[in-house]
Write a protein that holds these residues in place. Structure first.
Motif: not given
Length: 199
Positions: A13-20, A32-36
């Protein structure tokens, strides 16, 4: 900022600022975190009965496959804390806007009995969910709507792990093991906001 966590079976896993980003056998997928839609935190393995969270799974919709990260990950606790924090930061405004637009925000949960069964027997990602929802009218549970102004307290018992929401008369509106609620952090924060605004 990016954190790379390794897991067995060549998954990472690569954890980015706005998603994974999840990578398995060379195939990469980004969420994107906003879409989970659902974030499932649960206990498994030898410490399962203690309720200690050592697994995380997420999906972008009820019809989408779960992506599962376990305590086998290097720095899993750090990964989970960052994931939860960023998910709350990016997903909550999406749901708050839906409420402001007059839409209903639905959450899924697993019965407390099923949470215990999963700890005993495994098969963690195979379960049925029930729904509860928030809207401008309040909290919707089992066909009953509880106006936001009627909700007075939300408590989580550390011993039983049970989250309980009560009204002004002390009547239990909803009760469930906290980790049985998918996207628990979002749900708890939104209920808290609802009660603060109503109060």
């Amino acid at each position: 900022m990016r954190a790379v966590m390794l897991k067995r079976r060549k998954s990472r896993f690569e954890l980015h600022e706005d998603g994974v980003v999840h990578e398995l056998n060379g195939i990469r997928s980004y969420a994107a975190f906003a879409d989970i839609e659902d974030l499932y935190l649960f206990a498994g393995g030898s410490t399962a009965m203690t309720g200690m969270i050592n697994n995380l799974a997420y999906r972008t919709g009820a019809d989408q496959p779960w992506i599962w990260a376990t305590g086998e990950l290097k720095r899993f606790d750090e990964f989970m804390d960052e994931f939860r924090s960023r998910y709350l930061e990016y997903r909550m405004p999406v749901l708050t806007q839906k409420l402001a637009d007059g839409e209903r925000v639905t959450f899924r949960y697993i019965s407390s009995g099923d949470v215990y069964k999963k700890r005993l027997f495994g098969n963690f990602l195979n379960f049925k969910t029930q729904e509860l929802a928030l809207s401008a009218q309040g909290l919707h549970v089992d066909g009953v709507t509880w106006p936001g102004a009627s909700l007075k307290c939300m408590n989580q018992n550390d011993w039983t792990e049970r989250l309980t929401i009560k009204d002004a008369a002390g009547t239990t509106v909803f009760s469930c093991i906290g980790t049985g609620i998918l996207s628990f952090d979002l749900f708890a924060n939104m209920i808290d906001d609802e009660m603060n605004q109503a109060g």
